[in-house]
Design an enzyme around this catalytic site. Structure first.
Site, PDB file in Angstrom:
ATOM      1  N   ASP A  55       0.836  -1.198   0.000  1.00  0.00           N
ATOM      2  CA  ASP A  55       0.000   0.000   0.000  1.00  0.00           C
ATOM      3  C   ASP A  55       0.872   1.249   0.000  1.00  0.00           C
ATOM      4  OD1 ASP A  55      -2.811   1.204   0.621  1.00  0.00           O
ATOM      5  OD2 ASP A  55      -1.439   2.219   2.005  1.00  0.00           O
ATOM      6  N   TYR A  60       2.425   9.997  -0.197  1.00  0.00           N
ATOM      7  CA  TYR A  60       3.545   9.502   0.622  1.00  0.00           C
ATOM      8  C   TYR A  60       4.899   9.840  -0.006  1.00  0.00           C
ATOM      9  CZ  TYR A  60      -0.091   6.537   2.744  1.00  0.00           C
ATOM     10  OH  TYR A  60      -1.230   6.060   3.340  1.00  0.00           O
ATOM     11  N   LYS A  85      -2.965   5.740  -4.077  1.00  0.00           N
ATOM     12  CA  LYS A  85      -4.095   6.649  -3.843  1.00  0.00           C
ATOM     13  C   LYS A  85      -3.821   7.992  -4.497  1.00  0.00           C
ATOM     14  CE  LYS A  85      -3.945   4.628   0.771  1.00  0.00           C
ATOM     15  NZ  LYS A  85      -2.523   4.522   1.121  1.00  0.00           N
ATOM     16  N   HIS A 120      -7.954   9.321  -1.774  1.00  0.00           N
ATOM     17  CA  HIS A 120      -7.364   9.254  -0.429  1.00  0.00           C
ATOM     18  C   HIS A 120      -8.325   9.767   0.647  1.00  0.00           C
ATOM     19  CE1 HIS A 120      -3.095   9.084   1.391  1.00  0.00           C
ATOM     20  NE2 HIS A 120      -3.975   8.779   2.307  1.00  0.00           N
TER      21      HIS A 120
HETATM   22  N1  LIG Z   1      -5.579   5.944   3.843  1.00  0.00           N
HETATM   23  C1  LIG Z   1      -5.055   6.676   4.795  1.00  0.00           C
HETATM   24  O1  LIG Z   1      -5.398   7.846   5.002  1.00  0.00           O
HETATM   25  C2  LIG Z   1      -4.010   6.068   5.674  1.00  0.00           C
HETATM   26  C3  LIG Z   1      -3.665   6.695   6.888  1.00  0.00           C
HETATM   27  C4  LIG Z   1      -2.709   6.069   7.698  1.00  0.00           C
HETATM   28  C5  LIG Z   1      -2.130   4.873   7.273  1.00  0.00           C
HETATM   29  N2  LIG Z   1      -2.464   4.313   6.063  1.00  0.00           N
HETATM   30  C6  LIG Z   1      -1.811   3.070   5.576  1.00  0.00           C
HETATM   31  O2  LIG Z   1      -1.819   2.094   6.614  1.00  0.00           O
HETATM   32  C7  LIG Z   1      -0.465   1.701   6.896  1.00  0.00           C
HETATM   33  C8  LIG Z   1      -0.301   1.301   8.356  1.00  0.00           C
HETATM   34  O3  LIG Z   1      -0.722   2.310   9.240  1.00  0.00           O
HETATM   35  P1  LIG Z   1       0.298   3.282  10.018  1.00  0.00           P
HETATM   36  O4  LIG Z   1       1.553   3.370   9.259  1.00  0.00           O
HETATM   37  O5  LIG Z   1      -0.459   4.524  10.278  1.00  0.00           O
HETATM   38  O6  LIG Z   1       0.535   2.612  11.436  1.00  0.00           O
HETATM   39  P2  LIG Z   1       0.601   1.128  12.078  1.00  0.00           P
HETATM   40  O7  LIG Z   1       0.914   0.102  11.047  1.00  0.00           O
HETATM   41  O8  LIG Z   1      -0.635   0.977  12.912  1.00  0.00           O
HETATM   42  O9  LIG Z   1       1.811   1.303  13.088  1.00  0.00           O
HETATM   43  C9  LIG Z   1       3.114   1.529  12.673  1.00  0.00           C
HETATM   44  C10 LIG Z   1       3.951   1.740  13.935  1.00  0.00           C
HETATM   45  O10 LIG Z   1       3.951   0.526  14.701  1.00  0.00           O
HETATM   46  C11 LIG Z   1       5.303   0.100  14.930  1.00  0.00           C
HETATM   47  N3  LIG Z   1       5.319  -1.363  14.790  1.00  0.00           N
HETATM   48  C12 LIG Z   1       5.094  -2.084  13.672  1.00  0.00           C
HETATM   49  N4  LIG Z   1       5.156  -3.396  13.929  1.00  0.00           N
HETATM   50  C13 LIG Z   1       5.453  -3.524  15.239  1.00  0.00           C
HETATM   51  C14 LIG Z   1       5.670  -4.629  16.082  1.00  0.00           C
HETATM   52  N5  LIG Z   1       5.567  -5.887  15.628  1.00  0.00           N
HETATM   53  N6  LIG Z   1       5.969  -4.399  17.390  1.00  0.00           N
HETATM   54  C15 LIG Z   1       6.066  -3.144  17.863  1.00  0.00           C
HETATM   55  N7  LIG Z   1       5.876  -2.035  17.103  1.00  0.00           N
HETATM   56  C16 LIG Z   1       5.565  -2.223  15.792  1.00  0.00           C
HETATM   57  C17 LIG Z   1       6.135   0.760  13.853  1.00  0.00           C
HETATM   58  O11 LIG Z   1       7.454   1.001  14.328  1.00  0.00           O
HETATM   59  P3  LIG Z   1       8.732   0.239  13.678  1.00  0.00           P
HETATM   60  O12 LIG Z   1       8.929   0.848  12.323  1.00  0.00           O
HETATM   61  O13 LIG Z   1       9.809   0.539  14.637  1.00  0.00           O
HETATM   62  O14 LIG Z   1       8.393  -1.215  13.613  1.00  0.00           O
HETATM   63  C18 LIG Z   1       5.388   2.074  13.652  1.00  0.00           C
HETATM   64  O15 LIG Z   1       5.793   3.026  14.612  1.00  0.00           O
HETATM   65  C19 LIG Z   1       0.332   2.951   6.487  1.00  0.00           C
HETATM   66  O16 LIG Z   1       1.693   2.698   6.401  1.00  0.00           O
HETATM   67  C20 LIG Z   1      -0.357   3.308   5.195  1.00  0.00           C
HETATM   68  O17 LIG Z   1       0.069   2.462   4.153  1.00  0.00           O
HETATM   69  C21 LIG Z   1      -3.405   4.885   5.281  1.00  0.00           C
END
Ligand SMILES: NC(=O)c1ccc[n+]([C@@H]2O[C@H](COP(=O)([O-])OP(=O)(O)OC[C@H]3O[C@@H](n4cnc5c(N)ncnc54)[C@H](OP(=O)(O)O)[C@@H]3O)[C@@H](O)[C@H]2O)c1
Length: 317
Positions: A55, A60, A85, A120
Site C-alpha cells: 500500500d 507519501y 491513492k 485518499h
Molecule cells: N488511507 C489513509 O489515510 C491512511 C492513513 C494512515 C495509514 N495508512 C496506511 O496504513 C499503513 C499502516 O498504518 P500506520 O503506518 O499509520 O501505522 P501502524 O501500522 O498501525 O503502526 C506503525 C507503527 O507501529 C510500529 N510497529 C510495527 N510493527 C510492530 C511490532 N511488531 N511491534 C512493535 N511495534 C511495531 C512501527 O514502528 P517500527 O517501524 O519501529 O516497527 C510504527 O511506529 C500505512 O503505512 C499506510 O500504508 C493509510
C-alpha cells in the site's frame, strides 16, 4: 490462489480474500511515514518475507522507491497486489488532472497497471458521481483493475456505492483494537466492499496493551501480532501494518498459525484505548478540525486536541 512462503521465521501461508470475484492478499504492507532512506529496504524485506500486497499513495512521496523494491524483488507482477491513492484535493479530481496523476503513479511505480486506485479522502466539494465516472474510465483503459475510496464516512461510502459506474472495491479506514467500526463493517459486508484496516497497530499505540499481551502469551505471540490477527479473523477485513524494522516486518506476517477464540475476540472488541485517544477519534474533534483546516490536520495539533460532546473544546499544552 494460495502459496507457501519460506521465511526465516517459519513457513507462513498468505491468505486471500475474494472480493467482487478478485483475490486480494488479506495481509498487506503499509508504507506511510517510512523514512525516505528506509522505504526501499522495508519493502524489499516485506516482499522477501512473503507480503504480496503493498500500500502506497501519491501523498507519501515514496512510489519511486516502492517501485524499485518491487522490480528488484523479482516477484512476478501477477502475484502482487499494488494499491496507491490519489490526493483528494479537488483539482486532482478534475478529469485531465486525474488521468495525468494516475499515469504519473504508474510511471513512478514503474508498473503497467494498478490493482487498486483509491481516492485518499473526500473533499466534500466535488461531484461524487462525476469523479467516480472518471475513475471508471481508468478501469476501461486498463490502467487500473479496481477503484476504491479511503477515509470515507458511512454516508459518503453509501453514496459512492450508489452512484459509481463500477463497483467500489474497498473503503480504507483507520481500524484497530481501540476503534469500533461495526456499522461500517456491516455495510461493507452487505455490499461486497472490502474494509481495509489502516493503522492496525494504532500507529504503535496498541503494541503495549496488557490484554493483547496476555492473550498473545498463550500462543507465544506479541500484542502486535494479536492485534493483526484480530483484524484478519474478521470476515471481509484486510489490513496493512507498517514497519521499518525487519524483525517487526517478519513478526507482523507471522500471524497465520494461531486462532483467537470467541472469548478472546470479545475481550478485544471491548477494548477502548486511552481516553484522550477516544476523545480525539470518536468525539469528532479531528473531523471538526478537518472541516476548518482542510483534510490534513498537522500531527502537533492532533495530539493536543480535546473535544467534548463532538465539539473541539480546547487545545492542550
Ligand atoms: N488511507 C489513509 O489515510 C491512511 C492513513 C494512515 C495509514 N495508512 C496506511 O496504513 C499503513 C499502516 O498504518 P500506520 O503506518 O499509520 O501505522 P501502524 O501500522 O498501525 O503502526 C506503525 C507503527 O507501529 C510500529 N510497529 C510495527 N510493527 C510492530 C511490532 N511488531 N511491534 C512493535 N511495534 C511495531 C512501527 O514502528 P517500527 O517501524 O519501529 O516497527 C510504527 O511506529 C500505512 O503505512 C499506510 O500504508 C493509510
Amino acid at each position: 490462489m494460495q502459496e507457501s512462503i519460506q521465511t526465516d521465521v517459519q513457513t507462513t501461508e498468505q491468505t486471500y480474500l475474494t472480493v467482487q470475484g478478485a483475490e486480494v492478499p488479506a495481509l498487506g504492507f503499509g508504507t506511510y511515514h517510512l523514512p525516505d532512506d528506509q522505504v526501499y529496504d522495508a519493502v524489499s524485506t516485506a516482499l522477501d518475507v512473503g507480503y504480496r500486497h503493498i500500500d502506497t499513495a501519491m501523498g507519501y512521496d515514496n512510489e519511486i522507491d516502492v517501485g524499485r523494491a518491487i522490480r528488484d524483488s523479482g516477484v512476478p507482477r501477477e502475484d502482487l497486489w499494488v494499491t496507491t491513492k490519489l490526493l483528494g484535493y479537488r483539482e486532482v479530481l478534475f478529469h485531465d488532472n486525474m488521468m495525468d496523476a494516475t499515469r504519473n503513479r504508474l510511471e513512478q511505480l514503474d508498473l503497467e497497471y494498478l490493482d487498486l486506485l483509491l481516492i485518499h479522502w473526500w473533499d466534500g466539494a466535488s461531484d461524487m458521481a462525476t469523479v467516480l465516472e472518471y475513475m471508471s474510465e481508468l478501469v476501461e483503459e486498463g490502467l487500473v483493475r479496481h477503484i476504491g475510496v479511503s477515509n470515507f464516512s458511512l454516508e459518503e461510502l453509501q453514496e459512492a456505492v450508489r452512484v459509481s459506474p463500477v463497483p467500489i472495491f474497498t473503503n480504507q479506514i483507520e481500524y484497530h483494537a481501540y476503534l469500533d467500526r461495526s456499522e461500517m463493517l456491516a455495510f461493507c459486508r452487505a455490499n461486497d466492499v472490502l474494509l481495509t484496516a489502516y493503522s492496525p497497530l494504532g500507529q504503535g499505540l496498541v503494541v503495549g496493551d496488557a490484554v493483547l499481551s496476555e492473550i498473545g502469551a498463550r500462543y507465544g505471540k506479541t500484542a502486535a501480532q494479536v492485534a493483526i490477527r484480530w483484524l484478519l479473523q474478521q470476515e471481509g477485513v484486510s489490513t496493512i501494518p507498517r514497519s521499518a524494522n525487519p524483525k517487526h516486518i517478519r513478526a507482523n506476517f507471522d500471524v497465520m498459525d494461531f486462532e483467537l477464540t470467541r472469548d478472546e475476540i470479545r475481550r478485544i472488541d471491548e477494548l477502548e484505548g486511552p481516553l484522550m485517544y477516544r476523545l480525539n477519534r470518536e468525539g469528532g474533534a479531528i473531523y471538526e478540525l478537518r472541516g476548518a483546516l482542510g483534510p490534513v490536520v498537522p500531527d502537533f495539533l492532533r495530539e493536543r486536541l480535546v473535544s467534548v460532546g463532538g465539539r473541539v473544546a480546547r487545545l492542550v499544552g
